[in-house]
Each structure stands twice: as structure tokens, then as C-alpha cells.
Design a protein around this motif. Structure first.
Motif, mmCIF file in Angstrom:
data_model
loop_
_atom_site.group_PDB
_atom_site.id
_atom_site.type_symbol
_atom_site.label_atom_id
_atom_site.label_comp_id
_atom_site.label_asym_id
_atom_site.label_seq_id
_atom_site.Cartn_x
_atom_site.Cartn_y
_atom_site.Cartn_z
ATOM 1 N N HIS A 1 -15.502 -9.030 -10.815
ATOM 2 C CA HIS A 1 -16.132 -10.342 -10.657
ATOM 3 C C HIS A 1 -15.355 -11.224 -9.683
ATOM 4 O O HIS A 1 -15.420 -12.457 -9.754
ATOM 5 C CB HIS A 1 -16.313 -11.063 -12.008
ATOM 6 N N LEU A 2 -14.600 -10.600 -8.774
ATOM 7 C CA LEU A 2 -13.792 -11.341 -7.803
ATOM 8 C C LEU A 2 -14.687 -12.108 -6.830
ATOM 9 O O LEU A 2 -15.842 -11.743 -6.600
ATOM 10 C CB LEU A 2 -12.904 -10.367 -7.025
ATOM 11 N N ALA A 3 -14.128 -13.168 -6.254
ATOM 12 C CA ALA A 3 -14.860 -13.925 -5.241
ATOM 13 C C ALA A 3 -15.154 -13.005 -4.063
ATOM 14 O O ALA A 3 -14.257 -12.295 -3.586
ATOM 15 C CB ALA A 3 -14.041 -15.132 -4.801
ATOM 16 N N LEU A 4 -16.392 -13.008 -3.621
ATOM 17 C CA LEU A 4 -16.825 -12.116 -2.549
ATOM 18 C C LEU A 4 -15.994 -12.343 -1.286
ATOM 19 O O LEU A 4 -15.822 -13.465 -0.828
ATOM 20 C CB LEU A 4 -18.310 -12.353 -2.244
ATOM 21 N N GLY A 5 -15.452 -11.238 -0.766
ATOM 22 C CA GLY A 5 -14.670 -11.306 0.468
ATOM 23 C C GLY A 5 -13.278 -11.875 0.312
ATOM 24 O O GLY A 5 -12.604 -12.155 1.309
ATOM 25 N N SER A 6 -12.793 -12.059 -0.926
ATOM 26 C CA SER A 6 -11.476 -12.682 -1.124
ATOM 27 C C SER A 6 -10.323 -11.686 -1.110
ATOM 28 O O SER A 6 -9.162 -12.084 -1.219
ATOM 29 C CB SER A 6 -11.450 -13.453 -2.455
ATOM 30 N N ALA A 7 -10.621 -10.399 -0.966
ATOM 31 C CA ALA A 7 -9.564 -9.374 -1.006
ATOM 32 C C ALA A 7 -8.548 -9.589 0.113
ATOM 33 O O ALA A 7 -8.907 -9.851 1.258
ATOM 34 C CB ALA A 7 -10.167 -7.983 -0.902
ATOM 35 N N THR A 8 -7.282 -9.461 -0.233
ATOM 36 C CA THR A 8 -6.195 -9.532 0.753
ATOM 37 C C THR A 8 -5.604 -8.146 0.986
ATOM 38 O O THR A 8 -4.573 -8.013 1.636
ATOM 39 C CB THR A 8 -5.089 -10.487 0.265
ATOM 40 N N VAL A 9 -6.257 -7.125 0.424
ATOM 41 C CA VAL A 9 -5.781 -5.743 0.524
ATOM 42 C C VAL A 9 -6.944 -4.839 0.921
ATOM 43 O O VAL A 9 -8.101 -5.242 0.842
ATOM 44 C CB VAL A 9 -5.178 -5.261 -0.816
ATOM 45 N N ALA A 10 -6.613 -3.616 1.336
ATOM 46 C CA ALA A 10 -7.620 -2.617 1.715
ATOM 47 C C ALA A 10 -7.237 -1.286 1.084
ATOM 48 O O ALA A 10 -6.075 -1.071 0.714
ATOM 49 C CB ALA A 10 -7.677 -2.494 3.237
ATOM 50 N N PRO A 11 -8.205 -0.351 0.937
ATOM 51 C CA PRO A 11 -7.884 0.958 0.371
ATOM 52 C C PRO A 11 -6.717 1.617 1.107
ATOM 53 O O PRO A 11 -6.648 1.589 2.334
ATOM 54 C CB PRO A 11 -9.182 1.752 0.571
ATOM 55 N N GLY A 12 -5.785 2.147 0.307
ATOM 56 C CA GLY A 12 -4.603 2.794 0.866
ATOM 57 C C GLY A 12 -3.378 1.903 0.923
ATOM 58 O O GLY A 12 -2.258 2.389 1.049
ATOM 59 N N ASP A 13 -3.576 0.577 0.791
ATOM 60 C CA ASP A 13 -2.433 -0.343 0.845
ATOM 61 C C ASP A 13 -1.550 -0.191 -0.392
ATOM 62 O O ASP A 13 -2.066 -0.126 -1.520
ATOM 63 C CB ASP A 13 -2.905 -1.803 0.901
ATOM 64 N N PRO A 14 -0.218 -0.193 -0.206
ATOM 65 C CA PRO A 14 0.675 -0.234 -1.372
ATOM 66 C C PRO A 14 0.803 -1.673 -1.865
ATOM 67 O O PRO A 14 0.745 -2.612 -1.069
ATOM 68 C CB PRO A 14 2.002 0.270 -0.806
ATOM 69 N N VAL A 15 0.933 -1.846 -3.181
ATOM 70 C CA VAL A 15 1.132 -3.184 -3.755
ATOM 71 C C VAL A 15 2.244 -3.119 -4.799
ATOM 72 O O VAL A 15 2.542 -2.056 -5.342
ATOM 73 C CB VAL A 15 -0.155 -3.735 -4.417
ATOM 74 N N GLN A 16 2.827 -4.268 -5.060
ATOM 75 C CA GLN A 16 3.841 -4.402 -6.101
ATOM 76 C C GLN A 16 3.288 -5.282 -7.218
ATOM 77 O O GLN A 16 2.303 -6.007 -7.023
ATOM 78 C CB GLN A 16 5.111 -5.052 -5.525
ATOM 79 N N ALA A 17 3.908 -5.248 -8.382
ATOM 80 C CA ALA A 17 3.516 -6.138 -9.482
ATOM 81 C C ALA A 17 3.605 -7.577 -8.994
ATOM 82 O O ALA A 17 4.627 -7.992 -8.462
ATOM 83 C CB ALA A 17 4.429 -5.926 -10.686
ATOM 84 N N GLY A 18 2.523 -8.325 -9.142
ATOM 85 C CA GLY A 18 2.517 -9.724 -8.735
ATOM 86 C C GLY A 18 1.983 -9.975 -7.341
ATOM 87 O O GLY A 18 1.811 -11.131 -6.956
ATOM 88 N N THR A 19 1.672 -8.912 -6.571
ATOM 89 C CA THR A 19 1.078 -9.098 -5.251
ATOM 90 C C THR A 19 -0.331 -9.668 -5.411
ATOM 91 O O THR A 19 -1.146 -9.107 -6.137
ATOM 92 C CB THR A 19 0.981 -7.749 -4.497
#
Length: 201
Positions: A143-161
Motif C-alpha cells: 500500500h506504498l505511495a505510488l512511485g515513492s520507491a527509493t530502491v530498485a530490484p537488485g539493490d542491497p539495503v541495510q536495516a533502517g534504509t
């Protein structure tokens, strides 16, 4: 007519934000009155842990420990994992996650380190992100805001990113995060799952 409008406002703004705004209004009015009367005004506002959460700036990471964290801050749990009365005509009677409402456009963070598996729209989830973690674990943020992603498939993330913003896309009755935890493809209750990792919903 006023009652439905008030309910809609609470869902859109979030109950904790409304409490915070009300406290700020009381404080401003009291300071104004004290100034007009030329009297010193001393305030001590004590908020118990069960009534309101501290306001955490959007830039502050909500990480509770090095491995796992809550995906949002200043939230209210509005629906739990398991059977339920469907909240809308096309909503499921089994809820596969925990709904956490902080308010529209509030930041949503990765609950643990991993790699982004999916970003995009998916049926009743609306705009959602899926993260793969070690040990066959996945987390889903819906249910995220449309287009609000700051990441893309394959990106590594850390806890809290920060990965996106809270919204009301898909089958949703107001701004909130639908948060799921999955183990080897099976959806499991996020509450005990996080408790086992030192995090309390």
C-alpha cells in the motif's frame, strides 16, 4: 455527516499525529495566555509510554539493533495477522500481515539487511516492495505511495534504509503500511517473528 469526515481525517493523518497536534495547540494557547497576562508560564507535559510516541524526524533511522528494526516509527497497529471481519467489500477475511499506520507519506524502512526482490504494483497490495533476507526470509511492504520507491530490484539495503513512503494504494481504506514476514515462502505472523529478534510491534 461529521462523524465519517472525522474518521477519514484520523485515517489520513494518523491518530498519534492528531494527539501531537492537539498538544501543540494547547501549548500555544497557554503560552499566549501567559504572555498576555505577563505571568511566567511553566509547562511540564508528561506523556506515558502507552499514549503517544516521540516524534522521530524523517531523516532519523528507526534501527533498534544491528540486525532487525521496525519498518515505520510513530505508528498505530490498525489490523493484526490472522482471521478478521473484512474492512471493505473486496478485502480478504484473512489478513496476512500487520497494518501499521503512521500517516500519509511517512518513510518506510527496510526491516533488515537484504536485497530488493520486487518493486511495483501487485493486485490488492497496490504499490509494494519485497526484500530477500538471509535464511529464506522475505519481508513485504504494501500500500506504498505510488512511485515513492527509493530502491530498485537488485539493490542491497541495510536495516533502517528508507525504501519508500506510506500510502493507500491497492485494496486499502487509508494510509498505512501492510507489513508481511515470510519464511521459506510461507507467510508468518510478524508480531512473534519480530519478537524473536528483539523487536516489539
Amino acid at each position: 455527516m461529521a462523524a465519517p469526515a472525522a474518521v477519514a481525517a484520523v485515517k489520513a493523518i494518523g491518530p498519534k499525529r492528531i494527539i501531537q497536534l492537539a498538544l501543540m495547540l494547547v501549548l500555544v494557547l497557554a503560552v499566549s495566555l501567559g504572555t498576555m497576562l505577563s505571568l511566567p508560564v511553566v509547562f511540564a507535559i508528561a506523556v506515558s509510554s502507552g499514549t503517544a510516541a516521540p516524534v522521530v524526524p524523517a531523516s532519523t533511522s528507526p534501527v533498534a539493533d544491528g540486525a532487525w528494526t521496525l519498518p515505520v516509527t510513530g505508528y498505530t497497529v490498525t489490523d493484526d495477522f490472522g482471521p478478521r471481519a473484512a474492512p471493505c467489500a473486496y478485502c480478504s477475511t484473512v489478513h496476512w500481515g500487520s497494518d501499521m499506520a503512521s500517516g500519509c507519506d511517512e518513510p518506510v524502512s527496510a526491516a533488515s539487511s537484504g536485497r530488493i526482490a520486487k518493486v511495483g504494483e501487485e493486485g490488492s497490495y497496490g504499490f509494494r516492495i519485497v526484500i530477500d533476507h538471509a535464511g529464506g526470509i522475505q519481508t513485504l511492504y504494501a500500500h506504498l505511495a505510488l512511485g515513492s520507491a527509493t530502491v530498485a530490484p537488485g539493490d542491497p539495503v541495510q536495516a533502517g534504509t528508507v525504501i519508500a513512503r506510506e500510502g493507500t494504494t491497492g485494496q486499502s481504506t487509508g494510509c498505512h503500511l501492510h507489513f508481511e514476514t515470510r519464511l521459506n515462502g510461507e507467510r508468518v505472523n510478524p508480531d512473534p517473528f519480530l519478537q524473536a529478534r528483539g523487536i516489539t510491534l
